[in-house]
Design a protein around this motif. Structure first.
Motif, PDB file in Angstrom:
ATOM      1  N   MET A   1      20.924 -19.989  58.295  1.00 15.73           N
ATOM      2  CA  MET A   1      19.577 -19.473  58.047  1.00 15.73           C
ATOM      3  C   MET A   1      20.006 -17.715  57.632  1.00 15.73           C
ATOM      4  N   SER A   2      19.201 -17.352  56.726  1.00 22.13           N
ATOM      5  CA  SER A   2      19.367 -15.732  56.417  1.00 22.13           C
ATOM      6  C   SER A   2      18.000 -15.142  56.568  1.00 22.13           C
ATOM      7  N   ILE A   3      17.805 -13.820  56.680  1.00 26.05           N
ATOM      8  CA  ILE A   3      16.830 -12.751  56.567  1.00 26.05           C
ATOM      9  C   ILE A   3      17.335 -12.156  55.341  1.00 26.05           C
ATOM     10  N   VAL A   4      16.444 -12.088  54.138  1.00 28.30           N
ATOM     11  CA  VAL A   4      16.797 -11.736  53.197  1.00 28.30           C
ATOM     12  C   VAL A   4      15.805 -10.532  52.679  1.00 28.30           C
ATOM     13  N   TYR A   5      16.243  -9.263  52.333  1.00 36.93           N
ATOM     14  CA  TYR A   5      15.387  -7.947  52.040  1.00 36.93           C
ATOM     15  C   TYR A   5      15.370  -7.935  50.444  1.00 36.93           C
ATOM     16  N   VAL A   6      14.402  -7.970  49.932  1.00 34.28           N
ATOM     17  CA  VAL A   6      13.998  -7.857  48.425  1.00 34.28           C
ATOM     18  C   VAL A   6      13.360  -6.538  48.138  1.00 34.28           C
ATOM     19  N   GLU A   7      13.932  -5.949  47.247  1.00 32.11           N
ATOM     20  CA  GLU A   7      13.298  -4.677  46.704  1.00 32.11           C
ATOM     21  C   GLU A   7      12.317  -5.231  45.512  1.00 32.11           C
ATOM     22  N   VAL A   8      11.133  -4.784  45.408  1.00 34.77           N
ATOM     23  CA  VAL A   8      10.260  -5.476  44.467  1.00 34.77           C
ATOM     24  C   VAL A   8       9.853  -4.216  43.516  1.00 34.77           C
ATOM     25  N   ASP A   9      10.162  -4.341  42.402  1.00 37.54           N
ATOM     26  CA  ASP A   9       9.529  -3.167  41.289  1.00 37.54           C
ATOM     27  C   ASP A   9      10.105  -1.636  41.926  1.00 37.54           C
ATOM     28  N   ASN A  10      11.162  -1.745  42.457  1.00 41.81           N
ATOM     29  CA  ASN A  10      11.715  -0.434  43.038  1.00 41.81           C
ATOM     30  C   ASN A  10      10.586   0.181  43.890  1.00 41.81           C
ATOM     31  N   ILE A  12       8.643  -1.522  46.864  1.00 42.11           N
ATOM     32  CA  ILE A  12       8.299  -1.923  48.239  1.00 42.11           C
ATOM     33  C   ILE A  12       9.360  -3.283  48.648  1.00 42.11           C
ATOM     34  N   GLU A  13       9.719  -3.034  50.030  1.00 46.35           N
ATOM     35  CA  GLU A  13      10.664  -4.011  50.367  1.00 46.35           C
ATOM     36  C   GLU A  13       9.963  -5.297  50.903  1.00 46.35           C
ATOM     37  N   LEU A  14      10.230  -6.509  50.647  1.00 49.74           N
ATOM     38  CA  LEU A  14       9.706  -7.565  51.227  1.00 49.74           C
ATOM     39  C   LEU A  14      10.689  -8.328  51.919  1.00 49.74           C
ATOM     40  N   ILE A  15      10.263  -8.833  53.036  1.00 43.84           N
ATOM     41  CA  ILE A  15      11.385  -9.590  53.824  1.00 43.84           C
ATOM     42  C   ILE A  15      10.956 -11.110  54.035  1.00 43.84           C
ATOM     43  N   SER A  16      12.108 -11.789  53.687  1.00 46.26           N
ATOM     44  CA  SER A  16      12.154 -13.377  53.655  1.00 46.26           C
ATOM     45  C   SER A  16      12.876 -13.948  54.618  1.00 46.26           C
ATOM     46  N   VAL A  17      12.763 -15.103  55.339  1.00 46.21           N
ATOM     47  CA  VAL A  17      13.655 -15.807  55.917  1.00 46.21           C
ATOM     48  C   VAL A  17      13.964 -17.185  55.245  1.00 46.21           C
ATOM     49  N   VAL A  18      15.162 -17.618  55.016  1.00 50.03           N
ATOM     50  CA  VAL A  18      15.219 -18.726  54.305  1.00 50.03           C
ATOM     51  C   VAL A  18      16.562 -19.503  55.376  1.00 50.03           C
ATOM     52  N   ILE A  19      16.514 -21.022  54.994  1.00 48.45           N
ATOM     53  CA  ILE A  19      17.486 -21.673  55.868  1.00 48.45           C
ATOM     54  C   ILE A  19      18.719 -21.677  55.133  1.00 48.45           C
ATOM     55  N   ILE A  29      23.332 -12.880  46.899  1.00 49.20           N
ATOM     56  CA  ILE A  29      24.256 -11.970  46.647  1.00 49.20           C
ATOM     57  C   ILE A  29      23.372 -10.569  46.552  1.00 49.20           C
ATOM     58  N   LYS A  30      23.828  -9.617  47.117  1.00 51.63           N
ATOM     59  CA  LYS A  30      23.279  -8.262  47.033  1.00 51.63           C
ATOM     60  C   LYS A  30      23.177  -7.991  45.388  1.00 51.63           C
ATOM     61  N   GLY A  31      21.952  -7.568  44.837  1.00 59.39           N
ATOM     62  CA  GLY A  31      22.210  -6.932  43.782  1.00 59.39           C
ATOM     63  C   GLY A  31      21.399  -7.907  42.837  1.00 59.39           C
ATOM     64  N   ASN A  32      21.448  -9.331  43.296  1.00 55.93           N
ATOM     65  CA  ASN A  32      20.868 -10.498  42.635  1.00 55.93           C
ATOM     66  C   ASN A  32      19.246 -10.516  42.349  1.00 55.93           C
ATOM     67  N   LYS A  33      18.958 -10.698  40.890  1.00 56.96           N
ATOM     68  CA  LYS A  33      17.463 -10.665  40.682  1.00 56.96           C
ATOM     69  C   LYS A  33      16.923 -11.998  41.342  1.00 56.96           C
ATOM     70  N   VAL A  34      15.634 -11.861  41.998  1.00 58.66           N
ATOM     71  CA  VAL A  34      15.148 -13.359  42.297  1.00 58.66           C
ATOM     72  C   VAL A  34      13.507 -12.861  42.152  1.00 58.66           C
ATOM     73  N   ASP A  52      -0.101  -3.133  65.217  1.00 55.80           N
ATOM     74  CA  ASP A  52       0.870  -3.673  65.932  1.00 55.80           C
ATOM     75  C   ASP A  52       0.881  -5.242  66.065  1.00 55.80           C
ATOM     76  N   VAL A  53       1.533  -5.795  64.772  1.00 54.52           N
ATOM     77  CA  VAL A  53       1.266  -7.189  64.611  1.00 54.52           C
ATOM     78  C   VAL A  53       2.729  -7.734  64.186  1.00 54.52           C
ATOM     79  N   SER A  54       2.888  -8.980  64.517  1.00 50.22           N
ATOM     80  CA  SER A  54       4.239  -9.592  64.147  1.00 50.22           C
ATOM     81  C   SER A  54       4.199 -10.062  62.485  1.00 50.22           C
ATOM     82  N   ILE A  55       3.845  -9.457  61.663  1.00 46.01           N
ATOM     83  CA  ILE A  55       3.777  -9.623  60.305  1.00 46.01           C
ATOM     84  C   ILE A  55       4.530  -8.685  59.706  1.00 46.01           C
ATOM     85  N   GLU A  56       5.662  -9.215  58.932  1.00 43.80           N
ATOM     86  CA  GLU A  56       6.732  -8.293  58.678  1.00 43.80           C
ATOM     87  C   GLU A  56       6.409  -7.712  57.311  1.00 43.80           C
ATOM     88  N   ASN A  57       5.755  -8.381  56.376  1.00 42.13           N
ATOM     89  CA  ASN A  57       5.540  -7.682  55.152  1.00 42.13           C
ATOM     90  C   ASN A  57       4.081  -7.192  55.049  1.00 42.13           C
TER      91      ASN A  57
END
Lengths: 117, 290
Positions: A1-10, A12-19, A29-34, A52-57
């Motif tokens: 499992m990984s938590i992935v930080y994605v910078e969108v359009d320079n 905002i940072e969005l956080i995703s969890v993937v298995i 890979i860091k720097g890869n476009k998704v 105060d809420v457990s919603i990350e994005n």
């Protein structure tokens, strides 16, 4: 499992969890476009700036259109990363007093964010 | 291993096309040739089975040369171990089911294969019937059984299910997979149905203007692996209904109909019969023991 930080359009940072991990998925890979996908139904809306809420994005946005249905409503929001559609209950639209041009926060839990390499 | 290295100038009403391909297919694989009509799929299969002579090139199967334009080798169709199934069944209308199968027997071949195939294809009760009294699915089962009479090592299926309704198609897809495994065949399919291709094949070759322009494992080929979503299926749109501000899309996946809620941005781009990918994160579905 990984938590992935994605910078969108320079912007905002969005956080995703993937298995997947960098070992099981070569695109992690860091720097890869998704592309980042999430469903309209999984978008929550808040009128409070700090919550105060457990919603990350959390993305600030302005309501540009509301279509109120019998049970569900469709909102179009203008954000720094483009247009976001949110489908929430008409009950919530009423309770929060959501109207056109209103500034709100759009929220999506990290497990709802799909990455598409 | 099947190795094709062929050139053939094809003339059609649309003009001239040069078929120029190199295809390697491992023994026991299930592969699909995919591409627009007129791309050269059927011509390729006809050359493999010996029904059409290439201009130049070679065909070898498991190290044995079937065709070599330099050495003047060209095995006749009867010498090639290929079973061929066409979209239109191509059964003899004046013969019974059994006679259609028996007609395919080679001289001095042991007739026990006929019973075995009638039994395997569950055609024993229909063996005295003429093709015209059979349903489309039954006819195609007869055609499949007949293609296996000579115990081929290669089975060619040229759009075998496209004339059948969805339910029958799904049933026969299962049956084709069963045949492929049971008779240890190398199977080559021509199909346009993405769900069918992904379900059946290991590998896909896309042909365009007589050339292979793309190949890959079936799921990768159609981009189904290109999201991190793990709860992922391909299917066919059966119904699109608007409800309130949302759309409910019914999708046939295997034998099950599932429903997906969609926004109009996606729904407007869909129509009944479209092949679609349905995906969700592995985190979302609930699972319960039955």
């Amino acid at each position: 499992m990984s938590i992935v930080y994605v910078e969108v359009d320079n912007q905002i940072e969005l956080i995703s969890v993937v298995i997947d991990t960098p070992q099981t998925a070569s695109y992690l890979i860091k720097g890869n476009k998704v592309n980042v996908l999430f469903k309209e139904m999984e978008v929550a809306i808040s009128t409070q700036k700090e919550l105060d809420v457990s919603i990350e994005n959390k993305i600030p946005g302005i309501i540009t259109n509301i279509e109120i249905g019998v049970l569900m409503s469709r909102l179009i929001l203008e954000t720094s990363i483009g247009e976001v559609v949110a489908i929430i209950s008409s009950l919530s639209v009423k309770q929060l007093g959501l109207v056109d041009k209103m500034k709100v926060k759009i929220m999506v839990k990290l497990n709802e964010i799909i990455l598409a390499p | 291993m099947i190795r094709l290295n062929l050139k053939k100038i094809l003339k059609s009403t649309g003009g001239k096309m040069v078929l120029d391909l190199e295809l390697n297919i491992a023994k026991g694989q299930f592969v699909t040739l995919f591409g627009e009509s007129g791309a050269g799929k059927t011509s390729t299969l006809r050359m493999l089975s010996g029904l059409l002579k290439p201009d130049i090139g070679t065909i070898t199967v498991d190290g044995i040369t079937w065709f070599d334009s330099n050495k003047n080798i060209n095995l006749v169709p009867q010498q090639r171990k290929v079973g061929y199934v066409f979209q239109d069944y191509a059964l003899f209308p004046n013969m019974t089911v059994r006679q259609n199968l028996e007609y395919a027997l080679q001289r001095n071949q042991d007739k026990s294969i006929i019973e075995e195939l009638l039994d395997f294809a569950q055609l024993s009760e229909l063996q005295q019937r003429k093709p015209e009294t059979l349903s489309g699915g039954q006819k195609q089962r007869v055609a499949l059984a007949r293609a296996l009479v000579q115990r081929p090592e290669i089975l060619i299926l040229d759009e075998p299910l496209s004339a059948l309704d969805l339910k029958m198609r799904i049933k026969l897809q299962e049956y084709i997979l069963q045949i492929h495994k049971q008779f240890k065949l190398t199977t080559i399919l021509v199909s346009h149905d993405i769900g069918e291709i992904v379900k059946l094949s290991d590998c896909v070759f896309e042909l365009q203007n007589g050339k292979v322009i793309k190949k890959g494992a079936a799921a990768d080929f159609f981009g189904l692996n290109k999201t991190s979503a793990k709860f992922r299926f391909s299917g066919e749109v059966l119904k699109i209904e608007r409800e309130d501000v949302i759309y409910v899309i019914s999708v046939l996946i295997g034998n099950d109909i599932i429903k997906v809620v969609s926004d109009r941005t996606e729904a407007n781009g869909l129509k009944v019969g479209d092949q679609v990918l349905v995906a969700s994160k592995a985190f979302n579905p609930i699972i319960q023991k039955l």
